[in-house]
Scaffold this motif. Structure first.
Motif, PDB file in Angstrom:
ATOM      1  N   PRO A 117       3.393  -4.263   6.917  1.00 11.01           N
ATOM      2  CA  PRO A 117       3.121  -5.550   6.278  1.00 11.01           C
ATOM      3  C   PRO A 117       1.686  -6.030   6.493  1.00 11.01           C
ATOM      4  O   PRO A 117       1.142  -6.755   5.671  1.00 11.01           O
ATOM      5  N   GLY A 118       1.061  -5.614   7.590  1.00 12.24           N
ATOM      6  CA  GLY A 118      -0.315  -6.009   7.870  1.00 12.24           C
ATOM      7  C   GLY A 118      -1.327  -5.374   6.943  1.00 12.24           C
ATOM      8  O   GLY A 118      -2.486  -5.776   6.924  1.00 12.24           O
ATOM      9  N   ALA A 119      -0.903  -4.383   6.159  1.00 15.33           N
ATOM     10  CA  ALA A 119      -1.813  -3.704   5.242  1.00 15.33           C
ATOM     11  C   ALA A 119      -1.807  -4.337   3.848  1.00 15.33           C
ATOM     12  O   ALA A 119      -2.508  -3.870   2.955  1.00 15.33           O
ATOM     13  N   ARG A 123       8.953 -12.470  -4.441  1.00 12.85           N
ATOM     14  CA  ARG A 123       9.094 -11.715  -3.196  1.00 12.85           C
ATOM     15  C   ARG A 123       9.397 -10.251  -3.509  1.00 12.85           C
ATOM     16  O   ARG A 123      10.134  -9.943  -4.440  1.00 12.85           O
ATOM     17  N   GLN A 124       8.799  -9.395  -2.700  1.00 15.39           N
ATOM     18  CA  GLN A 124       8.982  -7.954  -2.819  1.00 15.39           C
ATOM     19  C   GLN A 124       9.503  -7.431  -1.488  1.00 15.39           C
ATOM     20  O   GLN A 124       9.324  -8.074  -0.460  1.00 15.39           O
ATOM     21  N   HIS A 125      10.108  -6.259  -1.505  1.00 14.66           N
ATOM     22  CA  HIS A 125      10.493  -5.630  -0.241  1.00 14.66           C
ATOM     23  C   HIS A 125       9.264  -4.953   0.351  1.00 14.66           C
ATOM     24  O   HIS A 125       8.507  -4.298  -0.362  1.00 14.66           O
ATOM     25  N   THR A 154       5.427 -12.986   5.231  1.00 15.38           N
ATOM     26  CA  THR A 154       6.456 -11.970   5.465  1.00 15.38           C
ATOM     27  C   THR A 154       7.629 -12.628   6.170  1.00 15.38           C
ATOM     28  O   THR A 154       7.434 -13.352   7.151  1.00 15.38           O
ATOM     29  N   ARG A 155       8.818 -12.381   5.666  1.00 18.00           N
ATOM     30  CA  ARG A 155      10.040 -12.860   6.313  1.00 18.00           C
ATOM     31  C   ARG A 155      11.068 -11.746   6.181  1.00 18.00           C
ATOM     32  O   ARG A 155      11.466 -11.392   5.082  1.00 18.00           O
ATOM     33  N   GLY A 156      11.477 -11.212   7.328  1.00 19.72           N
ATOM     34  CA  GLY A 156      12.444 -10.111   7.303  1.00 19.72           C
ATOM     35  C   GLY A 156      11.901  -8.962   6.468  1.00 19.72           C
ATOM     36  O   GLY A 156      10.768  -8.543   6.655  1.00 19.72           O
ATOM     37  N   PRO A 157      12.673  -8.477   5.485  1.00 19.14           N
ATOM     38  CA  PRO A 157      12.217  -7.356   4.677  1.00 19.14           C
ATOM     39  C   PRO A 157      11.367  -7.781   3.478  1.00 19.14           C
ATOM     40  O   PRO A 157      10.941  -6.939   2.701  1.00 19.14           O
ATOM     41  N   ASP A 158      11.098  -9.087   3.311  1.00 16.72           N
ATOM     42  CA  ASP A 158      10.395  -9.582   2.130  1.00 16.72           C
ATOM     43  C   ASP A 158       8.942  -9.917   2.428  1.00 16.72           C
ATOM     44  O   ASP A 158       8.598 -10.366   3.519  1.00 16.72           O
ATOM     45  N   ILE A 159       8.103  -9.736   1.396  1.00 16.30           N
ATOM     46  CA  ILE A 159       6.691 -10.081   1.490  1.00 16.30           C
ATOM     47  C   ILE A 159       6.276 -10.682   0.156  1.00 16.30           C
ATOM     48  O   ILE A 159       6.767 -10.281  -0.888  1.00 16.30           O
ATOM     49  N   TRP A 160       5.380 -11.696   0.220  1.00 15.88           N
ATOM     50  CA  TRP A 160       4.888 -12.316  -1.000  1.00 15.88           C
ATOM     51  C   TRP A 160       3.553 -12.974  -0.709  1.00 15.88           C
ATOM     52  O   TRP A 160       3.139 -13.099   0.440  1.00 15.88           O
TER      53      TRP A 160
END
Length: 184
Positions: free
Chosen positions: A152-154, A145-147, A93-99
């Motif tokens: 994010p922990g889920a 990457r997705q928003h 996770t970085r800022g609003p992105d997750i991958w």
């Protein structure tokens, strides 16, 4: 107006500004080409250490929302199979992105295929298929990457490795750390 033989100060300022813009544009590419955090050299299989990967990013400073923002990494254990495959799968996770990213090494001598899934808490899944070359060098496969939607922990990630022809059993399944639950 500059005199004869003297450069125009507006031109110098424009060139300086273009240099700064070019440097800012090149920074994300430089960071991306550096490889995963903790990878000392290409000859060693060194995905992020499991305990280090759990360390959360502290704070959400608005100053850290650009290319210099820290990346939070949650990884599962490093696993290996009898067929010569080693893997560790993470949610980043970085800022609003997750991958999702899986670090792997295929020393088994046979080209394989891999499917990497990033699973969101609302049931959405992003899937990435990767060819896994037969080489002793460590490699990575990652989803787009997705928003982040929700906590994010889920989110969770799973990578599965199999023979390219689809024959035979699954060779290795590697998962990220289990998602955090709000239930007690």
């Amino acid at each position: 107006m500059p005199g004869p033989g003297r450069p125009d100060p507006r031109g110098i300022r424009l060139l300086a500004l273009l240099g700064v813009v070019a440097a800012m544009a090149a920074l994300p590419l430089t960071v991306a080409s550096a490889g995963p955090v903790g990878e000392a050299d290409r000859g060693a299989f060194r995905p992020p250490a499991h305990d280090d990967a759990k360390r959360p990013v502290s704070g959400r400073s608005p100053l850290l929302s650009g290319p210099a923002a820290a990346t939070a990494v949650r990884c599962g254990p490093q696993l290996s199979s009898g067929e010569g495959i080693e893997a560790q799968t993470c949610v980043l996770t970085r800022g609003p992105d997750i991958w999702a990213r899986t670090y792997y090494r295929n020393a088994g001598g046979e080209e394989l295929s891999s499917v990497l899934n990033l699973m969101a808490p609302d049931g959405r899944t992003v899937e990435m298929r990767c060819a896994v070359v037969a080489a002793d060098d460590p490699e990575t496969c990652e989803t787009p990457r997705q928003h982040v939607s929700g906590d994010p922990g889920a989110y969770a990630a799973i990578a599965e490795f199999a023979r390219r022809d689809g024959g035979g059993p699954l060779l290795l399944r590697s998962g990220s750390e289990r998602p955090q639950s709000n239930e007690r």
